[in-house]
Design an enzyme around this catalytic site. Structure first.
Site, mmCIF file in Angstrom:
data_model
loop_
_atom_site.group_PDB
_atom_site.id
_atom_site.type_symbol
_atom_site.label_atom_id
_atom_site.label_comp_id
_atom_site.label_asym_id
_atom_site.label_seq_id
_atom_site.Cartn_x
_atom_site.Cartn_y
_atom_site.Cartn_z
ATOM 1 N N ARG A 276 0.835 -1.049 0.201
ATOM 2 C CA ARG A 276 0.124 -0.115 -0.182
ATOM 3 C C ARG A 276 0.676 1.137 0.077
ATOM 4 N NH1 ARG A 276 -2.142 0.727 5.347
ATOM 5 N NH2 ARG A 276 -0.773 2.300 5.394
ATOM 6 N N HIS A 280 -3.077 4.492 4.803
ATOM 7 C CA HIS A 280 -4.359 3.673 4.700
ATOM 8 C C HIS A 280 -5.602 4.173 4.198
ATOM 9 C CE1 HIS A 280 -7.478 1.009 6.290
ATOM 10 N NE2 HIS A 280 -8.022 2.241 6.814
ATOM 11 N N TYR A 289 4.276 4.800 11.346
ATOM 12 C CA TYR A 289 4.463 3.350 11.628
ATOM 13 C C TYR A 289 5.470 2.604 10.518
ATOM 14 C CZ TYR A 289 0.330 3.329 8.561
ATOM 15 O OH TYR A 289 -0.364 3.521 7.729
#
Ligand SMILES: Cc1ncc(C[n+]2csc(CCOP(=O)(O)OP(=O)(O)O)c2C)c(N)n1
Ligand SMILES: [Mg+2]
Lengths: 389, 344
Positions: A276, A280, A289
């Site tokens: 990805r 998100h 992260y």
């Protein structure tokens, strides 16, 4: 092939005479196991065998898909979409899923899979009503054979199994393809769907897009399985591992799984290893992260770049074809932008129309109440509007 | 063809038999009906309600599924999307909970979220409630959970005839129905003929089971026989009680309930499920909102205590019984309380 060793077959004196009565060998797991490495086509000799028309078709869809992703993300900044979970970097999975299906087949997408729906031919505006917020499902699922975009993780998977099973009960050779993320494989519904599918030998294919994260949580915190494709073995169905950024590879694996399902061979679990590239959603901050280096490493394995290298090597990426592909994508984006900048028509009475086939007495009363409130609101607004120059 | 008098003769039949007959007739009439659940095939279900159906209609029409409630309901959703009419059996009330997410997020919402394109003509049969000496997790009165979910219909039969008629109506409905089968009434009997099973009633209509002038007992499912018994016993106290059987909690029949309460002026709601945030609170509020000037006393409730369902040796203390109902009726501010000096 592994030889199944039967418990109790020990030749030791005084050992048990044989397996207990209820036990018998079931399925040989060896053919179900995924390959050790993700299956790849691009850059291998197998790519030379690929049909040029298919390669070009995939490429056109990838470029459109990338443009669709950037356009939809831009629409969030312009306040035209409430939120957008981008599939940038995952276009090969999205496009391959759409192209692996026949028209009569069904697609079961999650919130991240609007591109798969669009690549199947759905109007992008209809695909985006959920994320714009004017209505949950903006299209008729029966007309386009695309189930509603599903947000509760993995809950769409048993639907795909049930639909595929129903089709078979009715004698239709319809296949269902269900999409789910790596995080979604931890949900109970993933387990139950795969188990039902295998027991019923339902004509269904599960595509896990392993994009590395469930929001912020990496796969290592999600599972201790050797791979997500290995999970198939426990259910008695084949697991296939594929490079999710290699469009012809994903397309090939899915097409084969769909064919197998259609011919009565039962379900398949496919894990596509991808990434990805965006956060998100537009509302997420991925720097919390993961490192920029990690993202850059994946950008170097970009699905569109991989395809361009192949097309160039085969002399298929002519200037004309490249320009026409780009222009087509721009046209789609311009049309999407223009139509998304129009306010959607909203009818508050829709709130009550489809709760049940017929409104209950109570819903009729509540709809009357809302209508009266709106009328009162309009009456007090009107003078103010008239007063405006 | 008119059935012969002998064939239509009413004989003692159990609620379970009437339910089986309803499933059988639905399977015979509509090829899209599929019964599915745990042990519903060869065994005929743990309560034998699906007895004989797999033998008569085949394993595809009466399907033993893997043991996973979310999977059962989730696949039923997919089957309904394809145009089938699944009738799902959950083995026990408390074992329907794993299916809750499918129920709330998909079964209840699918029609609405697709603007009517994907209706969910599903029936979810759940043996429910206590009073059968069941050990832990076998006796929950779980209707309040379902009632809190718009998009569902919640129906519970209390008589043999209704077991047939309401189940047929539930299966025929194009919207999902949570069909709560009172376990302790499975073996209750009434004279009934499977060949002349009675009308299939519309969902959402309550029935007045006993006429009375002084107060209305409003109840449903497993508590109906208790209320009828209480009404009989109340005659000795000089109270003439009306008993309303809701049959369908959703849609809710305000009309029948309010007509009764306006006539009697007093109301007690009786159910097994816990009182706090239970159906009785909603019903009491609805009555108060609609019949305030007809009320002679606050609407009272007899409900299960606000406790986890008790072990079987203690369950009789929890379940609404005749005495607790009569004690509650006694608190309905009767005029005699004042004349006899009991009022405050
Ligand atoms: C049942 C459920 N729990 C939590 C969420 C909130 N949620 C939305 S997306 C997401 C991460 C999903 O990760 P993954 O399955 O890998 O799919 P991806 O978003 O990476 O495509 C979470 C936790 C949800 N939608 N549904
Ligand atoms: Mg993920």
């Amino acid at each position: 092939m592994t030889v199944l060793e039967q418990p109790g077959s020990s030749r030791r004196k005084g050992g048990l005479p044989g397996p207990p009565p209820a036990w018998h060998p079931r399925v040989d797991p060896a053919p179900l196991l995924p390959d050790a490495e993700p299956h790849r086509v691009l850059g291998t000799d197998a790519a030379l065998q690929l049909d040029a028309a298919l390669l070009k078709r995939l490429y056109v869809q990838l470029v459109r898909g990338r443009r669709y992703n950037t356009q939809a993300t831009a629409l969030t900044r312009q306040g035209r979409l409430a939120v957008y979970p981008s599939s940038t970097g995952q276009e090969a999975c999205q496009v391959a899923a759409a192209l692996a299906l026949q028209e009569r087949d069904w697609l079961f997408p999650s919130y991240r899979d609007t591109l798969a729906a669009v690549a199947r031919g759905l109007d992008p505006v209809e695909a985006l009503t959920l994320l714009r917020g004017d209505w949950h499902t903006g299209y008729d699922p029966r007309a386009c054979r695309i189930a509603p975009l599903c947000t509760p993780l993995a809950t769409q998977l048993p639907h795909a199994v049930g639909l595929a099973h129903a089709a078979r009960l009715r004698g239709d050779d319809v296949v269902a393809l269900a999409l789910v993320g790596d995080g979604g494989t931890s949900e109970g519904d993933f387990h139950e769907a795969l188990n039902f599918a295998a027991v019923w030998q339902a004509p269904v294919v599960f595509l896990v897009q392993n994009n590395g994260f469930a929001i912020s949580v990496p796969l290592a915190k999600q599972t201790a399985a050797p791979s997500l494709a290995h999970k198939a073995v426990g259910y008695g169905m084949p697991g296939r591992l594929v490079d999710g950024n290699d469009a012809p590879a994903v397309h090939g694996v899915l097409t084969e799984a769909v064919r197998r399902a259609r011919e009565g061979g039962g379900p398949t679990l496919v894990e596509a290893v991808t990434y990805r590239v965006d956060a998100h959603t537009n509302a997420d901050d991925a720097t919390r992260y993961r490192t920029a280096d990690e993202v850059e490493a994946w950008r170097a394995h970009d699905p569109i770049a991989l395809m361009e290298r192949e097309l160039t090597a085969r002399g298929l990426l002519t200037d004309d074809f490249a320009a026409a592909t780009r222009d087509g994508a721009e046209e789609m984006a311009a049309d999407l932008r223009e139509r998304m900048h129009q306010d959607p028509a909203l009818d508050p009475d829709d709130l009550f129309t489809h709760v049940y086939a017929e409104r209950t007495t109570q819903l009729r009363q509540q709809s009357d109440q809302l209508r009266a409130e709106l009328a009162a609101e309009a009456a007090t607004d009107e003078p103010a509007q008239e007063a405006r120059p | 063809m008119t059935p012969t008098a002998a064939a239509t003769a009413r004989k003692p039949a159990t609620m379970a038999q009437a339910l089986t007959r309803a499933l059988r007739d639905a399977l015979a009439e509509d090829p899209t009906v599929h019964v599915m659940g745990e042990d519903v095939g060869t065994l005929g279900g743990v309560f034998r309600v699906t007895d004989g159906l797999a033998a008569e209609f085949g394993d595809d029409r009466c399907m033993d599924t893997p043991l996973a409630e979310a999977g059962i309901l989730g696949t039923a959703v997919g089957m309904a999307m394809y145009g089938l009419r699944p009738v799902v059996e959950m083995q026990f009330d408390a074992f329907a909970y794993p299916a809750f997410e499918q129920l709330v997020s998909h079964v209840a919402k699918m029609r609405n979220r697709t603007r009517g394109a994907l209706p969910m003509p599903l029936t979810i049969r759940i043996p429910y409630g206590g009073g059968i000496g069941g050990v832990e997790h076998h006796s929950d009165a779980s209707e309040a959970y379902y009632l809190a979910t718009p998009g569902l219909q919640v129906v519970t039969p209390a008589t043999v005839e209704d077991a047939y008629g309401l189940l047929r109506a539930a299966i025929a409905s194009d919207d999902p129905v949570v069909f709560l089968e009172p376990k302790r009434l499975y073996w209750s009997k009434a004279d009934w003929s499977p060949e002349a099973p009675g009308e299939v009633p519309p969902l959402g209509r309550a029935a007045v089971r006993r006429r009375g002038a002084d107060a209305t007992l409003i109840t449903y499912g497993p508590s109906l026989p208790v209320c009828l018994e209480a009404a009989e016993a109340a005659r000795a106290e000089g109270w003439d009680l009306e008993v309303v059987d809701l049959r369908s909690l959703m849609p809710f029949d305000d009309e029948t309930v309010c007509a009764s309460v306006r006539r009697t002026g007093r109301a007690v709601v009786v159910h097994e499920s816990s009182g706090f945030a239970g159906p009785g609170g909603e019903i009491a509020a609805r009555i108060t909102e609609r019949c305030f000037h007809h009320l002679e006393a606050p609407v009272l409730r007899v409900a299960g205590f606000d406790i986890p369902y008790p072990p079987p040796m203690l369950e009789r203390h929890h379940l609404p019984g005749v005495d607790r109902i009569l004690d509650t009726v006694a608190r309905l501010q009767w005029e005699s309380d004042w004349t006899e000096g009991r009022g405050e």
